[in-house]
Write a protein that holds these residues in place. Structure first.
Motif, PDB file in Angstrom:
ATOM      1  N   GLN A  76      -8.661 -28.454  37.996  1.00  0.00           N
ATOM      2  CA  GLN A  76      -9.727 -29.355  38.446  1.00  0.00           C
ATOM      3  C   GLN A  76      -9.144 -30.608  39.113  1.00  0.00           C
ATOM      4  OE1 GLN A  76     -12.553 -27.737  38.301  1.00  0.00           O
ATOM      5  NE2 GLN A  76     -11.293 -26.274  37.149  1.00  0.00           N
ATOM      6  N   ILE A  77      -7.983 -31.060  38.645  1.00  0.00           N
ATOM      7  CA  ILE A  77      -7.308 -32.185  39.291  1.00  0.00           C
ATOM      8  C   ILE A  77      -6.889 -31.782  40.705  1.00  0.00           C
ATOM      9  CG2 ILE A  77      -5.208 -33.609  39.262  1.00  0.00           C
ATOM     10  CD1 ILE A  77      -5.416 -33.582  36.176  1.00  0.00           C
ATOM     11  N   ALA A  78      -6.354 -30.561  40.818  1.00  0.00           N
ATOM     12  CA  ALA A  78      -5.860 -30.090  42.114  1.00  0.00           C
ATOM     13  C   ALA A  78      -6.981 -29.838  43.119  1.00  0.00           C
ATOM     14  CB  ALA A  78      -5.041 -28.811  41.911  1.00  0.00           C
ATOM     15  N   ASN A  79      -8.127 -29.309  42.651  1.00  0.00           N
ATOM     16  CA  ASN A  79      -9.190 -28.957  43.611  1.00  0.00           C
ATOM     17  C   ASN A  79     -10.184 -30.092  43.884  1.00  0.00           C
ATOM     18  OD1 ASN A  79     -11.127 -28.955  41.491  1.00  0.00           O
ATOM     19  ND2 ASN A  79     -10.870 -26.770  41.118  1.00  0.00           N
ATOM     20  N   GLY A  80     -10.021 -31.240  43.202  1.00  0.00           N
ATOM     21  CA  GLY A  80     -10.868 -32.392  43.483  1.00  0.00           C
ATOM     22  C   GLY A  80     -12.085 -32.540  42.598  1.00  0.00           C
ATOM     23  N   ASN A  81     -12.414 -31.523  41.805  1.00  0.00           N
ATOM     24  CA  ASN A  81     -13.582 -31.627  40.923  1.00  0.00           C
ATOM     25  C   ASN A  81     -13.423 -32.744  39.905  1.00  0.00           C
ATOM     26  OD1 ASN A  81     -15.075 -29.544  42.042  1.00  0.00           O
ATOM     27  ND2 ASN A  81     -14.224 -27.984  40.682  1.00  0.00           N
ATOM     28  N   TYR A  82     -12.210 -32.894  39.401  1.00  0.00           N
ATOM     29  CA  TYR A  82     -11.916 -33.913  38.393  1.00  0.00           C
ATOM     30  C   TYR A  82     -12.205 -35.307  38.936  1.00  0.00           C
ATOM     31  CZ  TYR A  82      -8.732 -36.949  35.663  1.00  0.00           C
ATOM     32  OH  TYR A  82      -8.174 -37.975  34.936  1.00  0.00           O
ATOM     33  N   ALA A  83     -11.710 -35.593  40.137  1.00  0.00           N
ATOM     34  CA  ALA A  83     -11.919 -36.914  40.741  1.00  0.00           C
ATOM     35  C   ALA A  83     -13.401 -37.181  40.964  1.00  0.00           C
ATOM     36  CB  ALA A  83     -11.152 -37.018  42.053  1.00  0.00           C
ATOM     37  N   LYS A  84     -14.131 -36.179  41.410  1.00  0.00           N
ATOM     38  CA  LYS A  84     -15.572 -36.337  41.635  1.00  0.00           C
ATOM     39  C   LYS A  84     -16.296 -36.614  40.318  1.00  0.00           C
ATOM     40  CE  LYS A  84     -15.676 -33.178  45.610  1.00  0.00           C
ATOM     41  NZ  LYS A  84     -16.161 -31.840  46.085  1.00  0.00           N
ATOM     42  N   SER A  85     -15.869 -35.944  39.264  1.00  0.00           N
ATOM     43  CA  SER A  85     -16.515 -36.126  37.969  1.00  0.00           C
ATOM     44  C   SER A  85     -16.304 -37.540  37.445  1.00  0.00           C
ATOM     45  CB  SER A  85     -15.965 -35.098  36.979  1.00  0.00           C
ATOM     46  OG  SER A  85     -16.615 -35.198  35.728  1.00  0.00           O
ATOM     47  N   LEU A  86     -15.081 -38.060  37.553  1.00  0.00           N
ATOM     48  CA  LEU A  86     -14.814 -39.423  37.094  1.00  0.00           C
ATOM     49  C   LEU A  86     -15.553 -40.446  37.949  1.00  0.00           C
ATOM     50  CD1 LEU A  86     -11.022 -39.598  36.144  1.00  0.00           C
ATOM     51  CD2 LEU A  86     -12.984 -39.065  34.700  1.00  0.00           C
ATOM     52  N   ALA A  87     -15.580 -40.225  39.256  1.00  0.00           N
ATOM     53  CA  ALA A  87     -16.235 -41.173  40.167  1.00  0.00           C
ATOM     54  C   ALA A  87     -17.722 -41.286  39.858  1.00  0.00           C
ATOM     55  CB  ALA A  87     -16.030 -40.730  41.614  1.00  0.00           C
ATOM     56  N   ARG A  88     -18.304 -40.219  39.378  1.00  0.00           N
ATOM     57  CA  ARG A  88     -19.736 -40.221  39.048  1.00  0.00           C
ATOM     58  C   ARG A  88     -20.071 -41.261  37.989  1.00  0.00           C
ATOM     59  NH1 ARG A  88     -23.225 -36.135  35.823  1.00  0.00           N
ATOM     60  NH2 ARG A  88     -25.254 -36.366  36.810  1.00  0.00           N
ATOM     61  N   TRP A  89     -19.071 -41.605  37.165  1.00  0.00           N
ATOM     62  CA  TRP A  89     -19.281 -42.562  36.067  1.00  0.00           C
ATOM     63  C   TRP A  89     -18.396 -43.796  36.202  1.00  0.00           C
ATOM     64  CZ3 TRP A  89     -23.494 -41.535  33.390  1.00  0.00           C
ATOM     65  CH2 TRP A  89     -23.957 -40.216  33.385  1.00  0.00           C
ATOM     66  N   SER A  90     -17.943 -44.073  37.433  1.00  0.00           N
ATOM     67  CA  SER A  90     -17.141 -45.279  37.733  1.00  0.00           C
ATOM     68  C   SER A  90     -15.851 -45.327  36.927  1.00  0.00           C
ATOM     69  CB  SER A  90     -17.968 -46.546  37.469  1.00  0.00           C
ATOM     70  OG  SER A  90     -19.173 -46.527  38.194  1.00  0.00           O
ATOM     71  N   LEU A  91     -15.224 -44.174  36.725  1.00  0.00           N
ATOM     72  CA  LEU A  91     -14.008 -44.085  35.924  1.00  0.00           C
ATOM     73  C   LEU A  91     -12.777 -43.693  36.746  1.00  0.00           C
ATOM     74  CD1 LEU A  91     -15.365 -42.352  32.689  1.00  0.00           C
ATOM     75  CD2 LEU A  91     -14.733 -44.747  32.997  1.00  0.00           C
ATOM     76  N   SER A  92     -12.841 -43.851  38.051  1.00  0.00           N
ATOM     77  CA  SER A  92     -11.732 -43.433  38.904  1.00  0.00           C
ATOM     78  C   SER A  92     -10.425 -44.128  38.550  1.00  0.00           C
ATOM     79  CB  SER A  92     -12.075 -43.697  40.373  1.00  0.00           C
ATOM     80  OG  SER A  92     -13.213 -42.938  40.771  1.00  0.00           O
ATOM     81  N   ALA A  93     -10.507 -45.374  38.075  1.00  0.00           N
ATOM     82  CA  ALA A  93      -9.296 -46.125  37.728  1.00  0.00           C
ATOM     83  C   ALA A  93      -8.548 -45.486  36.564  1.00  0.00           C
ATOM     84  CB  ALA A  93      -9.651 -47.572  37.380  1.00  0.00           C
ATOM     85  N   GLU A  94      -9.213 -44.617  35.812  1.00  0.00           N
ATOM     86  CA  GLU A  94      -8.590 -44.014  34.636  1.00  0.00           C
ATOM     87  C   GLU A  94      -8.105 -42.593  34.885  1.00  0.00           C
ATOM     88  OE1 GLU A  94     -10.865 -44.685  31.107  1.00  0.00           O
ATOM     89  OE2 GLU A  94     -11.202 -46.790  31.595  1.00  0.00           O
ATOM     90  N   ALA A  95      -8.090 -42.176  36.161  1.00  0.00           N
ATOM     91  CA  ALA A  95      -7.654 -40.825  36.496  1.00  0.00           C
ATOM     92  C   ALA A  95      -6.157 -40.649  36.236  1.00  0.00           C
ATOM     93  CB  ALA A  95      -7.960 -40.531  37.963  1.00  0.00           C
ATOM     94  N   ILE A  96      -5.790 -39.450  35.815  1.00  0.00           N
ATOM     95  CA  ILE A  96      -4.378 -39.106  35.632  1.00  0.00           C
ATOM     96  C   ILE A  96      -3.972 -38.121  36.722  1.00  0.00           C
ATOM     97  CG2 ILE A  96      -4.388 -39.528  33.156  1.00  0.00           C
ATOM     98  CD1 ILE A  96      -4.629 -36.503  32.723  1.00  0.00           C
ATOM     99  N   ASP A  97      -2.666 -38.006  36.963  1.00  0.00           N
ATOM    100  CA  ASP A  97      -2.163 -37.099  38.000  1.00  0.00           C
ATOM    101  C   ASP A  97      -1.974 -35.682  37.474  1.00  0.00           C
ATOM    102  OD1 ASP A  97      -2.018 -39.184  39.888  1.00  0.00           O
ATOM    103  OD2 ASP A  97      -0.023 -39.761  39.161  1.00  0.00           O
ATOM    104  N   LYS A  98      -1.758 -35.556  36.168  1.00  0.00           N
ATOM    105  CA  LYS A  98      -1.509 -34.251  35.588  1.00  0.00           C
ATOM    106  C   LYS A  98      -1.881 -34.239  34.121  1.00  0.00           C
ATOM    107  CE  LYS A  98       2.234 -30.901  34.802  1.00  0.00           C
ATOM    108  NZ  LYS A  98       3.686 -30.630  34.947  1.00  0.00           N
ATOM    109  N   SER A  99      -2.558 -33.179  33.697  1.00  0.00           N
ATOM    110  CA  SER A  99      -2.875 -33.017  32.283  1.00  0.00           C
ATOM    111  C   SER A  99      -1.660 -32.464  31.558  1.00  0.00           C
ATOM    112  CB  SER A  99      -4.055 -32.056  32.110  1.00  0.00           C
ATOM    113  OG  SER A  99      -4.324 -31.824  30.734  1.00  0.00           O
ATOM    114  N   GLN A 100      -1.455 -32.943  30.328  1.00  0.00           N
ATOM    115  CA  GLN A 100      -0.334 -32.478  29.516  1.00  0.00           C
ATOM    116  C   GLN A 100      -0.828 -32.027  28.142  1.00  0.00           C
ATOM    117  OE1 GLN A 100       3.409 -34.966  29.772  1.00  0.00           O
ATOM    118  NE2 GLN A 100       1.937 -36.468  30.511  1.00  0.00           N
ATOM    119  N   THR A 101      -0.155 -31.035  27.602  1.00  0.00           N
ATOM    120  CA  THR A 101      -0.443 -30.591  26.241  1.00  0.00           C
ATOM    121  C   THR A 101       0.466 -31.341  25.273  1.00  0.00           C
ATOM    122  OG1 THR A 101      -1.089 -28.373  26.976  1.00  0.00           O
ATOM    123  CG2 THR A 101      -0.493 -28.640  24.659  1.00  0.00           C
TER     124      THR A 101
END
Length: 310
Positions: A277-302
């Motif tokens: 979702q990070i790679a295809n842009g869905n993640y960024a769109k989801s965060l932007a919907r709630w004004s959370l773009s500043a908290e985006a990460i570049d990669k998910s880790q386990t």
């Protein structure tokens, strides 16, 4: 030095309500259970193959996720008074879609999610849970957002940037008692004192409306708290601005993560979905919907390094 408003103070500040900008109106946010604006995702076959064959979902064919309705942007109950909506249910939807499962978002209270997860009542918890070393002993994590704290001031305030401890010298700062951000400020105050800098006055308010009015009236200079809630508020009001952000574990970096049962094997599949979702842009769109773009990460880790045990 700290300041706690008396009832008389609170009433006096509340009298300024007519000149203060109101909080966002409920009708400015879609609180309907259908959520047509929610970002949806396709199946991620590579992630589905990572789900252990012996993993037992709470309900077969569905991903049951715990959410803690209480405050936006994280989650509140929809207009049907039973469906959680907000940024966290949106992330849950991306994960469920990616795993090819139907989402079941279950409202719960914060104190109950650990037992509910361990007992199998939920498959995952997605609600602003910070990765810590102590929690990693009982749970697995798939990161999806930075844990940020933010400084916010009135739009008309001349303060432009708070980026280091010295910047709070001489200021009156609102913070919540008993929180991590309060501990950070107390450490900064001691460090500034040792340098001979001006004292910082901490102020505490139980009423958010009174807190907002203190900022707008100049009784306080700044508020220091969770960035997500303040960023969401600032995006819907025209009287606040962000002047600095810090990791919730300052000086250690902290991240928010999808929480799953320890050793269940589901975390790697969830991490794979999030990275897609990070790679295809869905993640960024989801965060932007709630004004959370500043908290985006570049990669998910386990299970990355978490905040250390106290």
């Amino acid at each position: 030095m700290s300041f706690r408003p008396s009832r008389r103070d609170a009433l006096a500040v509340a009298a300024l309500a007519l000149i203060a900008a109101p909080a966002f109106a409920a009708d400015e946010v879609d609180l309907g259970p259908a959520q047509p604006g929610r970002i949806r995702a396709a199946k991620v076959e590579a992630a589905i193959r990572l789900i252990p064959a012996d993993f037992k979902f709470a309900t077969p064919g569905k991903l049951t996720v715990a959410s803690v309705p209480g405050r936006l942007p994280f989650a509140v109950l929809a207009t049907d008074n039973k469906t959680p909506v907000g940024s966290e249910p949106d992330i849950a939807q991306l994960v469920a879609d990616g795993l090819g499962l139907e989402l079941v978002n279950v409202p719960t209270v914060w104190a109950d999610w650990p037992l509910g997860l361990v007992s199998g009542k939920f498959d995952a918890v997605i609600h602003n849970v910070t990765v810590t070393e102590e929690r990693k002993e009982k749970f697995d994590f798939s990161t999806y957002r930075k844990d940020l704290l933010g400084f916010y001031v009135a739009l008309t305030n001349k303060i432009a940037n708070i980026s280091k401890p010295e910047d709070i010298a001489g200021l009156k700062v609102i913070v919540s008692s008993g929180t991590n951000q309060e501990q950070i400020l107390l450490r900064w105050i001691e460090a500034n004192k040792a340098k001979g800098l001006a004292a910082t006055e901490l102020q505490y308010y139980d009423d958010e409306a009174v807190l907002d009015l203190a900022i707008q009236s100049g009784r306080a200079d700044a508020y220091f708290g969770p960035n997500a809630t303040s960023a969401f508020k600032a995006s819907r009001q025209n009287n606040l601005k962000q002047v600095g952000t810090f990791s919730g574990g300052w000086p250690i970096t902290a991240e928010i993560a999808v929480t799953t049962r320890k050793g269940s094997g589901l975390a790697d599949a969830v991490t794979a979905v999030l990275n897609e979702q990070i790679a295809n842009g869905n993640y960024a769109k989801s965060l932007a919907r709630w004004s959370l773009s500043a908290e985006a990460i570049d990669k998910s880790q386990t299970n990355p390094p978490g905040l250390p045990k106290k």
